[in-house]
Design a protein around this motif. Structure first.
Motif, PDB file in Angstrom:
ATOM      1  N   UNK A  28       0.807  -1.216   0.000  1.00  0.00           N
ATOM      2  CA  UNK A  28       0.000   0.000   0.000  1.00  0.00           C
ATOM      3  C   UNK A  28       0.842   1.269   0.000  1.00  0.00           C
ATOM      4  N   UNK A  29       2.128   1.131   0.347  1.00  0.00           N
ATOM      5  CA  UNK A  29       3.006   2.293   0.415  1.00  0.00           C
ATOM      6  C   UNK A  29       4.205   2.086  -0.512  1.00  0.00           C
ATOM      7  N   UNK A  30       4.433   3.063  -1.352  1.00  0.00           N
ATOM      8  CA  UNK A  30       5.484   2.962  -2.366  1.00  0.00           C
ATOM      9  C   UNK A  30       6.847   2.668  -1.741  1.00  0.00           C
ATOM     10  N   UNK A  31       7.173   3.362  -0.654  1.00  0.00           N
ATOM     11  CA  UNK A  31       8.488   3.184  -0.057  1.00  0.00           C
ATOM     12  C   UNK A  31       8.667   1.778   0.512  1.00  0.00           C
ATOM     13  N   UNK A  32       7.575   1.191   1.037  1.00  0.00           N
ATOM     14  CA  UNK A  32       7.664  -0.172   1.560  1.00  0.00           C
ATOM     15  C   UNK A  32       7.818  -1.182   0.418  1.00  0.00           C
ATOM     16  N   UNK A  33       7.109  -0.951  -0.671  1.00  0.00           N
ATOM     17  CA  UNK A  33       7.218  -1.841  -1.828  1.00  0.00           C
ATOM     18  C   UNK A  33       8.625  -1.803  -2.396  1.00  0.00           C
ATOM     19  N   UNK A  34       9.187  -0.626  -2.503  1.00  0.00           N
ATOM     20  CA  UNK A  34      10.557  -0.492  -3.033  1.00  0.00           C
ATOM     21  C   UNK A  34      11.566  -1.115  -2.067  1.00  0.00           C
ATOM     22  N   UNK A  35      11.293  -0.992  -0.766  1.00  0.00           N
ATOM     23  CA  UNK A  35      12.165  -1.634   0.223  1.00  0.00           C
ATOM     24  C   UNK A  35      12.092  -3.149   0.117  1.00  0.00           C
TER      25      UNK A  35
END
Length: 325
Positions: A28-35
């Motif tokens: 749901x969060x771009x930064x978490x997906x990229x992480x």
């Protein structure tokens, strides 16, 4: 809106309710997906499968200078030309790598002798459509053009994938049908992500474990971002549910859980294929959320999915992939 409760789940999956819901914020969060992608690349990238030969190559993109990191898996010993499964991994179009899906890659090869070619296609937060789709189609063309070097059959090429990889399977197969570039023996788009209208459709809005309408909106938003930004029409190669002509499609194997946000679109896809006279093997799993067999792999219902997947693969392999070898 349908909010899935623990009691609505299949009894095998109820113990995984909290764990499965805890996964959603990652998407749901771009930064978490990229992480997540960074972690997957650090931990799993380049991993092999015990008992199989695993190689890695770079396939040149047909657009620009990009090189497609691609994994190739095969039996340690084999004779003659083998069918090839071109496998597209899942991850909402914005996450994942091929090595996450070794359970399926290994299962296909150990069920029937074949080669699996799996591209690490570009993800949408870095390069939205058509980058990932082009990478997958370029991989399919590479397999056809390098069949002799691979020890593969031109007539035994199979497309497959889960979730977004299932969507890419449907899209790549559609283009192969349209162009006649590659004869597809059969396709396996498992619980495919193929309809960008699902998140906005009130009748299909669902709040469920792992992946739901909210995460689906994020996935489609990232994948189609360039098309939306430039006000371009959305083609069926981006959203396969927009296709209206299913004539000439190859035989198809698929499955989906009834609590998966992709349930209705998968059923419609199957119905369209059957109406066009396509041989389809289709199974639904009552009370099952998205990718449940991965989250709860040791449960009876998940083992049913693996048994179904590999038994149907064996049947279609014998029926369609080796008939011209």
């Amino acid at each position: 809106m349908m909010k899935v409760t623990k009691e609505q789940l299949h009894e095998d999956l109820r113990p995984f309710y909290l764990k499965a819901n805890a996964i959603k914020p990652v998407f749901q969060y771009k930064w978490l997906t990229k992480s997540l992608n960074a972690v997957l690349n650090r931990v799993l990238k380049g991993a092999g499968i015990k008992g199989l030969k695993s190689d890695e190559i770079s396939i040149p993109s047909s657009v620009g200078a990009h090189q497609i990191r691609t994994r190739i898996y095969r039996p340690l010993e084999s004779e003659g030309e083998l069918p090839v499964v071109v496998y597209f991994h899942g991850g909402g179009y914005f996450a994942g790598i091929p090595e996450q899906f070794h359970v399926y890659i290994e299962g296909f090869i150990k069920t029937k002798p074949c080669i699996v070619v799996a591209p690490d296609y570009r993800k949408s937060y870095t390069a939205p459509y058509p980058a990932g789709f082009n990478d997958c189609y370029d991989t399919l063309l590479w397999v056809k053009n390098n069949a002799q070097k691979l020890g593969a059959s031109h007539h035994g090429i199979i497309t497959a994938g889960h979730s977004a990889g299932g969507g890419l399977t449907a899209a790549v197969t559609l283009k192969a049908r349209d162009t006649g570039d590659v004869p597809i023996a059969f396709q396996m788009p498992f619980y495919p992500m193929i309809d960008d209208q699902q998140p906005a459709d009130a009748s299909r809005y669902i709040k469920a474990p792992v992946w739901d309408s909210h995460t689906n909106k994020a996935g489609w938003g990232a994948y189609l971002s360039e098309l939306h930004k430039t006000n371009q029409a959305i083609p069926a190669y981006a959203v396969p549910a927009k296709n209206s002509d299913y004539s000439g499609f190859p035989p198809t194997i698929t499955l989906v859980g009834t609590l998966d946000p992709f349930y209705q679109e998968t059923c419609r896809y199957v119905e369209a294929l059957k109406n066009a006279g396509v041989d389809v093997a289709f199974e639904t799993y009552e009370g099952a959320f998205h990718a449940f067999e991965v989250i709860a792999a040791q449960t009876n219902i998940s083992q049913q999915v693996f048994d179904y997947t590999f038994s149907q693969f064996a049947k279609f392999y014998d029926r369609y992939a080796i008939r011209e070898l």
